[in-house]
Design an enzyme around this catalytic site. Structure first.
Site, PDB file in Angstrom:
ATOM      1  N   ASN A  11       0.867  -1.178   0.000  1.00 29.69           N
ATOM      2  CA  ASN A  11       0.000   0.000   0.000  1.00 29.69           C
ATOM      3  C   ASN A  11       0.907   1.233   0.000  1.00 29.69           C
ATOM      4  O   ASN A  11       1.492   1.577   1.025  1.00 29.69           O
ATOM      5  CB  ASN A  11      -0.889  -0.014   1.251  1.00 29.69           C
ATOM      6  CG  ASN A  11      -1.762   1.220   1.357  1.00 29.69           C
ATOM      7  OD1 ASN A  11      -1.802   2.039   0.436  1.00 29.69           O
ATOM      8  ND2 ASN A  11      -2.453   1.367   2.475  1.00 29.69           N
ATOM      9  N   TRP A  12       1.014   1.851  -1.167  1.00 30.11           N
ATOM     10  CA  TRP A  12       1.907   3.013  -1.272  1.00 30.11           C
ATOM     11  C   TRP A  12       1.289   4.263  -0.639  1.00 30.11           C
ATOM     12  O   TRP A  12       1.949   5.290  -0.508  1.00 30.11           O
ATOM     13  CB  TRP A  12       2.231   3.291  -2.746  1.00 30.11           C
ATOM     14  CG  TRP A  12       3.282   2.383  -3.310  1.00 30.11           C
ATOM     15  CD1 TRP A  12       3.757   1.225  -2.746  1.00 30.11           C
ATOM     16  CD2 TRP A  12       4.001   2.544  -4.544  1.00 30.11           C
ATOM     17  NE1 TRP A  12       4.718   0.670  -3.552  1.00 30.11           N
ATOM     18  CE2 TRP A  12       4.887   1.449  -4.659  1.00 30.11           C
ATOM     19  CE3 TRP A  12       3.980   3.501  -5.556  1.00 30.11           C
ATOM     20  CZ2 TRP A  12       5.749   1.293  -5.756  1.00 30.11           C
ATOM     21  CZ3 TRP A  12       4.839   3.341  -6.649  1.00 30.11           C
ATOM     22  CH2 TRP A  12       5.712   2.257  -6.744  1.00 30.11           C
ATOM     23  N   HIS A  91      -9.513   0.990   4.654  1.00 30.98           N
ATOM     24  CA  HIS A  91      -8.251   1.146   5.392  1.00 30.98           C
ATOM     25  C   HIS A  91      -8.507   2.057   6.596  1.00 30.98           C
ATOM     26  O   HIS A  91      -9.344   2.969   6.531  1.00 30.98           O
ATOM     27  CB  HIS A  91      -7.189   1.759   4.472  1.00 30.98           C
ATOM     28  CG  HIS A  91      -5.836   1.756   5.102  1.00 30.98           C
ATOM     29  ND1 HIS A  91      -5.444   2.725   6.001  1.00 30.98           N
ATOM     30  CD2 HIS A  91      -4.804   0.897   4.994  1.00 30.98           C
ATOM     31  CE1 HIS A  91      -4.211   2.455   6.413  1.00 30.98           C
ATOM     32  NE2 HIS A  91      -3.799   1.347   5.822  1.00 30.98           N
ATOM     33  N   GLU A 161      -5.219  -5.072  10.369  1.00 28.55           N
ATOM     34  CA  GLU A 161      -4.214  -4.037  10.631  1.00 28.55           C
ATOM     35  C   GLU A 161      -4.548  -3.339  11.942  1.00 28.55           C
ATOM     36  O   GLU A 161      -5.405  -2.434  11.963  1.00 28.55           O
ATOM     37  CB  GLU A 161      -4.211  -3.000   9.506  1.00 28.55           C
ATOM     38  CG  GLU A 161      -3.877  -3.561   8.139  1.00 28.55           C
ATOM     39  CD  GLU A 161      -3.310  -2.483   7.217  1.00 28.55           C
ATOM     40  OE1 GLU A 161      -2.132  -2.594   6.862  1.00 28.55           O
ATOM     41  OE2 GLU A 161      -4.022  -1.546   6.880  1.00 28.55           O
ATOM     42  N   GLY A 167       2.500   2.322  10.934  1.00 34.82           N
ATOM     43  CA  GLY A 167       3.474   3.416  10.854  1.00 34.82           C
ATOM     44  C   GLY A 167       4.161   3.736  12.171  1.00 34.82           C
ATOM     45  O   GLY A 167       4.769   4.793  12.308  1.00 34.82           O
ATOM     46  N   SER A 203       3.468  -2.029  10.376  1.00 36.20           N
ATOM     47  CA  SER A 203       4.912  -2.084  10.644  1.00 36.20           C
ATOM     48  C   SER A 203       5.565  -3.398  10.223  1.00 36.20           C
ATOM     49  O   SER A 203       6.531  -3.843  10.858  1.00 36.20           O
ATOM     50  CB  SER A 203       5.199  -1.774  12.116  1.00 36.20           C
ATOM     51  OG  SER A 203       4.776  -0.455  12.417  1.00 36.20           O
ATOM     52  N   GLY A 224       2.983  -1.078   4.298  1.00 33.00           N
ATOM     53  CA  GLY A 224       2.937   0.346   3.986  1.00 33.00           C
ATOM     54  C   GLY A 224       4.331   0.877   3.720  1.00 33.00           C
ATOM     55  O   GLY A 224       4.918   0.637   2.656  1.00 33.00           O
ATOM     56  N   GLY A 225       4.902   1.559   4.703  1.00 31.83           N
ATOM     57  CA  GLY A 225       6.188   2.247   4.552  1.00 31.83           C
ATOM     58  C   GLY A 225       7.282   1.410   3.903  1.00 31.83           C
ATOM     59  O   GLY A 225       7.996   1.894   3.013  1.00 31.83           O
TER      60      GLY A 225
END
Ligand code: 13P
Length: 239
Positions: A11-12, A91, A161, A167, A203, A224-225
């Site tokens: 997921n950008w 999300h 999630e 994050g 994470s 994500g990140g």
């Protein structure tokens, strides 16, 4: 049987560029996992043109409506025209920042299925809900509200999630992931005919992916990140 094939979804969020997509186009990995990259809408065309064909393309949201006067919205059928196969729905950032309720998430899920997209429906508890020992109750409520009215013959993906893990560099411990995934799988199993993959997100990175992915009932990862750095993401895809 179900632990060999894993789904790794990126997921950008509102990140990325043509340049990053170009970098990702030179993708080297073993193809034993199913890879889905969800860039922002503006990069869907370049994802289709540049990424190797074994990588599936996902969007990060879709409208619950099919067409009409909904300025700024994009429908599932429009995404399908862009060769998108998956779409993230509900999300936690959309639930919180854009006030999406379980009912909206249900309608979006239905719209995605109608356009032959596979919805990746996100669920998860906040830190205060976790502290109040309400995790399983919250997850049940989100599943009931967003998925109970979906036809049991449909194929969907669920991403667990925990909001507090997104994050933050924090992740639940192995037993917590084991317990929540078993609970979600069991609940989904009571409704859906097919085996519904349950991804873990929050994470996840190159260091912890192998451990998390090997936990019972974890069907893959929603990243994500760490999905924004090519080498890190390739390491996750190969885990
Ligand atoms: P991070 O991997 O950056 O924690 O984000 C998780 C996420 O929100 C994926 O949808």
């Amino acid at each position: 049987m179900k632990n060999n094939h894993k789904i790794i979804a990126a997921n950008w969020k509102m990140n990325g560029s043509e340049e990053l997509m170009n970098e990702f186009s030179k993708f080297m990995l073993a193809k034993h996992n199913e890879i889905i990259i969800c860039p922002p809408f503006t990069l869907l065309d370049s994802a289709k043109t540049l990424l190797p064909s074994f990588i599936k393309i996902g969007a990060q949201n879709c409208s619950e409506e099919d067409k009409g006067p909904f300025t700024g919205e994009i429908s599932a059928s429009m995404l399908q025209e862009k060769s998108v196969s998956h779409v993230l729905i509900g999300h936690s950032e959309r639930r919180t920042l854009f006030k999406e309720t379980d009912d909206v998430i249900f309608k979006k899920t239905k719209a995605a299925i109608k356009s032959k997209l596979t919805p990746i429906v996100c669920i998860g508890e906040t830190l205060s809900e976790k502290k109040a020992n309400k995790t399983l109750q919250v997850l049940d409520c989100q599943i009931d509200g967003s998925l109970a009215k979906i036809n049991p013959h449909e194929q969907v993906i669920v991403a667990y999630e925990p909001v507090w893990a997104i994050g933050t560099g924090l992740t639940p411990d192995e037993n917590e992931i084991k317990e929540t995934h078993l609970h979600i799988k069991t609940k989904l199993g009571q409704h859906f005919n097919a085996d519904i993959p349950v991804l873990y997100g929050g994470s996840a990175n190159a260091k912890n992916c192998s451990q998390i992915i090997s936990i019972d009932n974890v069907g893959g990862l929603l990243v994500g990140g760490a999905s924004l750095t090519k080498h890190e993401f390739i390491a996750i895809c190969n885990c």
